[in-house]
Design an enzyme around this catalytic site. Structure first.
Site, PDB file in Angstrom:
ATOM      1  N   CYS A 131       0.813  -1.220   0.000  1.00 43.88           N
ATOM      2  CA  CYS A 131       0.000   0.000   0.000  1.00 43.88           C
ATOM      3  C   CYS A 131       0.846   1.269   0.000  1.00 43.88           C
ATOM      4  O   CYS A 131       0.607   2.194  -0.781  1.00 43.88           O
ATOM      5  CB  CYS A 131      -0.976  -0.002   1.174  1.00 43.88           C
ATOM      6  SG  CYS A 131      -0.219  -0.081   2.813  1.00 43.88           S
ATOM      7  N   HIS A 183      -2.532   1.134   6.883  1.00 37.95           N
ATOM      8  CA  HIS A 183      -2.924   1.111   5.470  1.00 37.95           C
ATOM      9  C   HIS A 183      -3.103   2.542   4.978  1.00 37.95           C
ATOM     10  O   HIS A 183      -3.529   3.428   5.721  1.00 37.95           O
ATOM     11  CB  HIS A 183      -4.224   0.336   5.282  1.00 37.95           C
ATOM     12  CG  HIS A 183      -4.550   0.083   3.838  1.00 37.95           C
ATOM     13  ND1 HIS A 183      -3.853  -0.812   3.067  1.00 37.95           N
ATOM     14  CD2 HIS A 183      -5.498   0.609   3.019  1.00 37.95           C
ATOM     15  CE1 HIS A 183      -4.360  -0.834   1.843  1.00 37.95           C
ATOM     16  NE2 HIS A 183      -5.350   0.023   1.781  1.00 37.95           N
ATOM     17  N   HIS A 195      -5.893   2.279  -3.957  1.00 34.50           N
ATOM     18  CA  HIS A 195      -4.934   1.710  -3.018  1.00 34.50           C
ATOM     19  C   HIS A 195      -4.518   0.327  -3.494  1.00 34.50           C
ATOM     20  O   HIS A 195      -5.132  -0.258  -4.394  1.00 34.50           O
ATOM     21  CB  HIS A 195      -5.553   1.624  -1.618  1.00 34.50           C
ATOM     22  CG  HIS A 195      -6.771   0.754  -1.533  1.00 34.50           C
ATOM     23  ND1 HIS A 195      -6.934  -0.228  -0.585  1.00 34.50           N
ATOM     24  CD2 HIS A 195      -7.906   0.693  -2.300  1.00 34.50           C
ATOM     25  CE1 HIS A 195      -8.105  -0.823  -0.742  1.00 34.50           C
ATOM     26  NE2 HIS A 195      -8.707  -0.290  -1.773  1.00 34.50           N
TER      27      HIS A 195
END
Length: 225
Positions: A131, A183, A195
């Site tokens: 990510c 994240h 993402h």
């Protein structure tokens, strides 16, 4: 092979309900600017759109049910008009946004190049990426900004932004595991963000999704060139 890592979970498909705990049985298929079927019932090739009998959103259909086609005078530095139109239409559908709003061609091209790249922890290439490796690449290649490598560091080095003030190119941060920030994605439009998910690789999700909403920890902004 999709690697399930708790720090970067995701929804299964565009427009579907979040199913981040489900395991994906297949690796994501990347969509390139040549041609590809990126949403059920909609196939796109440069300069054309073919719809099946599946219903489309009323905001994307005109008279006789045909998808809106962008005009021929779209400015696109380093891109031909046909490629610009195709990318605008593709991401207008994905983001449920009007074509006219999608003017950052560098961003659209970057998203298209990374689309479907599989997830791997520590990855930072279009073969596999995690990510924060993905957000680092977008910030560098689209906005000309050098940012830290991890999600927590990107959070620490960015200015906080309220959800209602988010704009294209801002970070969106989440807590999905034991760490504070585990994240990160890039905000786009209409509560959508892009993402690198563990289940489907680089994709678009919605901040209002029942999986992501309770895990959201805020937006971040860095000074761009």
């Amino acid at each position: 092979m999709v690697i399930a890592v708790a720090s970067c979970k995701s929804i299964k498909n565009i427009g579907a309900k979040d199913n981040s705990t489900a395991k994906s049985s297949k690796s994501s298929t990347r969509t390139r600017s040549g041609s590809g079927k990126f949403i059920d019932g909609i196939e796109v090739t440069p300069g054309s759109v073919v719809t099946s009998k599946h219903a489309t959103s009323s905001s994307l259909t005109g008279k006789k049910g045909k998808l809106y086609q962008p005009e021929d005078d779209v400015p696109a530095s380093g891109m031909n008009i046909e490629e610009a139109q195709w990318l605008q239409l593709k991401f207008a559908i994905i983001l449920d946004a009007s074509v006219e709003k999608l003017t950052n061609m560098a961003l659209l091209r970057s998203l298209d190049e990374w689309w479907g790249t599989r997830y791997c922890l520590g990855g930072n290439t279009q073969n596999c990426v995690d990510c924060s490796g993905f957000t680092l690449a977008v910030m560098r290649d689209v906005y000309g900004v050098s940012v830290p490598r991890t999600a927590q560091e990107q959070y620490d080095k960015s200015a906080r932004v309220d959800m209602e003030d988010l704009r294209e190119g801002d970070y969106v941060f989440f807590h999905t595991s034991g760490r504070s920030i585990s994240h990160v994605g890039i905000y786009l439009f209409n509560n959508k963000f892009v993402h690198a998910s563990t289940s489907n690789g680089v994709m678009v999700s919605d901040l209002n999704d029942k999986y992501w909403q309770p895990k959201y920890r805020g937006g971040g902004r860095v000074t761009r060139k």
